[in-house]
Design an enzyme around this catalytic site. Structure first.
Site, mmCIF file in Angstrom:
data_model
loop_
_atom_site.group_PDB
_atom_site.id
_atom_site.type_symbol
_atom_site.label_atom_id
_atom_site.label_comp_id
_atom_site.label_asym_id
_atom_site.label_seq_id
_atom_site.Cartn_x
_atom_site.Cartn_y
_atom_site.Cartn_z
ATOM 1 N N TYR A 123 0.813 -1.215 0.000
ATOM 2 C CA TYR A 123 0.000 0.000 0.000
ATOM 3 C C TYR A 123 0.849 1.270 0.000
ATOM 4 C CZ TYR A 123 -4.515 -2.183 0.859
ATOM 5 O OH TYR A 123 -5.673 -2.889 0.747
ATOM 6 N N LYS A 190 3.844 -13.849 6.054
ATOM 7 C CA LYS A 190 4.089 -14.916 5.088
ATOM 8 C C LYS A 190 5.613 -15.017 4.938
ATOM 9 C CE LYS A 190 2.376 -17.763 1.898
ATOM 10 N NZ LYS A 190 1.408 -18.850 2.113
ATOM 11 N N ASP A 223 -2.243 -17.383 5.556
ATOM 12 C CA ASP A 223 -3.283 -18.266 4.994
ATOM 13 C C ASP A 223 -3.840 -19.184 6.075
ATOM 14 O OD1 ASP A 223 -0.681 -19.127 4.921
ATOM 15 O OD2 ASP A 223 -0.861 -20.304 3.093
ATOM 16 N N ASP A 247 -5.780 -5.341 5.869
ATOM 17 C CA ASP A 247 -6.970 -4.874 5.169
ATOM 18 C C ASP A 247 -7.942 -6.041 4.975
ATOM 19 O OD1 ASP A 247 -8.685 -3.325 3.699
ATOM 20 O OD2 ASP A 247 -7.526 -3.435 1.851
#
Ligand code: NAD
Length: 357
Positions: A123, A190, A223, A247
């Site tokens: 972002y 991640k 995930d 988000d």
């Protein structure tokens, strides 16, 4: 008296701002409101959706309760929301997601807090358009310096994650956990795939956690985190995420507790804090005294806690919970049938909340 800027916004903004202000006042919190305009409705008067006098008020007071503002499409004006977050360096986005009895949802007893890093990651706005000269230059450089090749017809978005920004958002999360009596902080990432960005995030979060031995700390791969939240949300408490995952998981968690109408939020930094609902200005409902004021009222609860007005915050939250649990004086979206003629208006729901205090 505490000075707070009240940004009334546009669309449904003024109606829910009025409802939230009256509810906060009814707690006896002794707020001196500086009412300030922003949004599409003031464009004509000021030539900008964010008049300097409004922004100056936020800078001066350091605390604002803000109703939603429409982001005009194709006018050349950028989002007022994004602008204020960037200018005031409001680096932590706080989204508590809590079940209230009476709100329709597949889940009960959810009590989660999402802390989203607000300034970096994909972002950051560092983007290179397919076919542009600087993009070609960047691709050439990358292909020269990396074993993995980037196709010449690529567009590229850069994902920066720094030690300093990660440290401050984790300090914020741990301090919040301490102040609010929460038991655990989970660092979401991640790192197994993006070693130098998410890997750094994980490493820094582990370092910061060492300074807070009273709060349990763990990490989860994003995930897996999504699946766990659907299957066992009760295992989690405060989750801290880089911008993009934050988000997405904010919306996932809002969905667990019944959606936008009840999802409060805050953007917080060293220079100030802006408290606002997660939902937008819903322009097609503007001026109808119809929409649900709960999300902005609960944002007012977050604001009161930020201002260390704990008793007032508890009083207001209990009153909101009681009205929702009763299910009588609530807006159309909280009724089982959205056409239920017994639904009340925005103003009347606020009156019912005030009557409970
Ligand atoms: P929105 O949240 O305004 O509305 C989507 C739908 O959700 C509405 O049509 C309505 O059915 C429902 N809804 C939203 N708030 C509700 C409430 N309080 N009570 C009952 N139902 C409610 O989303 P959008 O239509 O995508 O956005 C409209 C404008 O708001 C856009 O210009 C967007 O950029 C802006 N926006 C502003 C903020 C902000 O100020 N922080 C946040 C999100 C969107």
């Amino acid at each position: 008296m505490t000075n707070v800027t009240l940004i009334t916004g546009d669309g449904i903004g003024p109606e829910i701002a009025d409802a939230a202000r009256r509810c906060v006042d009814a707690t006896g919190a002794d707020i001196n409101w500086e009412v300030a305009e922003a949004g599409a409705d003031v464009m004509k008067k000021y030539g900008t959706p964010l008049p300097e006098v409004t922004f100056e008020s936020v800078r001066k007071n350091g605390v604002a309760l803000k109703a939603p503002i429409t982001t005009p499409v194709g006018t050349g004006f950028r989002s007022v929301n994004v602008y204020m977050r960037q200018e005031l360096d409001l680096y932590a986005c706080l989204r508590p997601c809590k079940s209230y009895k009476g709100v329709r949802s597949r889940y009960t007893d959810i009590d989660l807090v999402v802390v989203r890093e607000n300034t970096e990651d994909l972002y950051a706005g560092i983007e290179y358009e397919k076919g542009a000269d600087d993009t070609a230059e960047l691709i050439d450089w990358l292909n020269e310096h990396s074993e993995r090749k980037v196709a010449s017809d690529s567009g590229i978005s850069i994902k920066p994650i720094s030690v300093s920004a990660t440290q401050r958002v984790f300090h914020f999360a741990f301090e919040y956990a301490r102040k609010m009596g929460r038991r655990k902080v989970t660092s979401v990432h991640k790192a197994n795939i993006m070693k130098y960005s998410d890997g750094l995030w994980l490493e820094v979060s582990r370092q910061v956690a060492k300074g807070y031995p009273d709060i349990e700390f763990e990490d989860r791969i994003v995930d897996n985190m999504c699946m766990q939240l659907i299957q066992k949300p009760e295992l989690y408490d405060v989750m801290v995420l880089p911008n993009l995952y934050g988000d997405i998981l904010s919306d996932l968690c809002a969905g667990l507790v019944g959606g936008l109408g009840v999802a409060p939020g805050a953007n917080i930094g060293e220079k100030g804090a802006i408290f606002e609902a997660t939902h937008g200005s819903a322009p097609r409902y503007a001026g109808q005294n119809k929409v649900n004021p709960t999300a902005l009222i609960l944002s007012g609860v977050l604001m009161l806690r930020y201002l260390d007005k704990m008793a007032e915050a508890d009083r207001l939250e209990k009153a909101v919970a009681a009205v929702i649990a009763e299910g009588k004086s609530v807006t159309y979206d909280m009724k089982a049938d959205r056409n239920d003629p017994t639904a009340v208006g925005t103003k009347e729901m606020a009156d019912a909340i005030i009557a409970k205090m």
